[in-house]
Design an enzyme around this catalytic site. Structure first.
Site, PDB file in Angstrom:
ATOM      1  N   ASP A   7       1.464  -9.061   3.972  1.00 55.96           N
ATOM      2  CA  ASP A   7       1.535  -8.279   5.213  1.00 55.96           C
ATOM      3  C   ASP A   7       1.944  -6.843   4.926  1.00 55.96           C
ATOM      4  O   ASP A   7       2.757  -6.258   5.642  1.00 55.96           O
ATOM      5  CB  ASP A   7       2.518  -8.939   6.178  1.00 55.96           C
TER       6      ASP A   7
ATOM      7  N   ARG B 289       3.983  -0.137   8.774  1.00 58.61           N
ATOM      8  CA  ARG B 289       5.043  -0.608   9.668  1.00 58.61           C
ATOM      9  C   ARG B 289       6.078  -1.436   8.926  1.00 58.61           C
ATOM     10  O   ARG B 289       7.200  -1.622   9.409  1.00 58.61           O
ATOM     11  CB  ARG B 289       4.433  -1.442  10.800  1.00 58.61           C
ATOM     12  N   ASN B 290       5.704  -1.969   7.759  1.00 59.71           N
ATOM     13  CA  ASN B 290       6.588  -2.841   6.992  1.00 59.71           C
ATOM     14  C   ASN B 290       7.139  -2.169   5.736  1.00 59.71           C
ATOM     15  O   ASN B 290       7.705  -2.854   4.870  1.00 59.71           O
ATOM     16  CB  ASN B 290       5.853  -4.124   6.609  1.00 59.71           C
TER      17      ASN B 290
ATOM     18  N   ASP C 250      10.029  -5.994   5.129  1.00 57.92           N
ATOM     19  CA  ASP C 250       9.572  -6.948   6.136  1.00 57.92           C
ATOM     20  C   ASP C 250       9.476  -8.364   5.606  1.00 57.92           C
ATOM     21  O   ASP C 250      10.333  -9.174   5.890  1.00 57.92           O
ATOM     22  CB  ASP C 250       8.242  -6.531   6.755  1.00 57.92           C
TER      23      ASP C 250
END
Length: 234
Positions: free
Chosen positions: A85, A89-90, A103
């Site tokens: 992932d 954003r992570n 994350d």
């Protein structure tokens, strides 16, 4: 996560079980500048301006961010860990502006809109996934490399959402037919060619994270040499 020890990996400080709702709370280092996505969006000259370098950041800074993510991912790969992932954003930015890959499935509720529910309760970050993951559920270093290319595109797009105008359910058909993310204005042709390699339809044609880090380091060194030479001329 407790075994991760690397300057570009967000490690685990502890777990607290004595909580108001009796759910375990994961304790992580405080990242003063939030995610790479929110950090770059806040730095834009104007909220809709993706074509000018952000306030206080240079091309070299953007390359460094990508290089630090590659270094963190190399560490995970060397330790036989697949992220699954990887996205802007992570990846988190600390007080000094250093990027740490984080994350590991902890923040999906925050960016729920960026995950596509293809069936049941499973949500998938399809805009960051290669075709072999969407078709067959394959996850390995080369699928993370595809996601890394999208993450770098986000960096040079100053936090834009990938594949603007294309819906989640249309992504597989789009990339299977040869569609790829367009070159951001701030991304030079040489670096965009590297991103295209990350999005090769054949996983074996994608570079490793070691190769990516070496190439990005060359770009970063070239940028600093240019700045030094310009300063000396002045």
């Amino acid at each position: 996560m407790k075994d991760f020890q690397h300057p570009h990996i967000l490690g685990l400080l502890g777990v607290c079980f004595d909580t108001p709702d009796n759910s375990p709370y994961i304790i992580l280092p405080f990242m003063a500048n939030g995610s790479v996505k929110t950090f770059l969006r806040a730095k834009r000259v104007h909220p809709t301006n993706f074509d000018d370098f952000p306030v206080g950041l240079t091309f070299g800074d953007l390359v460094r961010m990508c290089m630090e993510i590659a270094e963190g991912m190399k560490y995970l790969t060397d330790n036989k860990f697949v992220h699954r992932d990887l996205a802007a954003r992570n990846c988190m930015v600390n007080e000094e502006g250093m990027v740490l890959v984080g994350d590991f499935g902890l923040a999906r509720d925050v960016y729920n809109i960026e995950y596509y529910r293809s069936g049941g309760n499973t949500r998938l970050p399809v805009k960051w996934m290669p075709p072999e993951t969407m078709n067959d559920g394959i996850s390995n270093e080369k699928t993370d490399v595809w996601s890394y290319g999208v993450t770098c595109w986000e960096v040079f797009s100053l936090g834009r959402n990938p594949y603007p105008g294309i819906e989640n359910h249309e992504i597989l058909q789009h990339i299977s037919s040869g569609g790829r993310l367009k070159k951001p204005t701030l991304c030079p042709d040489k670096l965009y060619t590297l991103l295209l390699q990350c999005w090769s339809s054949l996983p074996e044609d994608r570079p490793s994270f070691t190769e990516l880090w070496v190439l990005l380091k060359e770009y970063w060194d070239e940028e600093h040499l240019y700045v030094v030479q310009s300063f000396q001329v002045q």
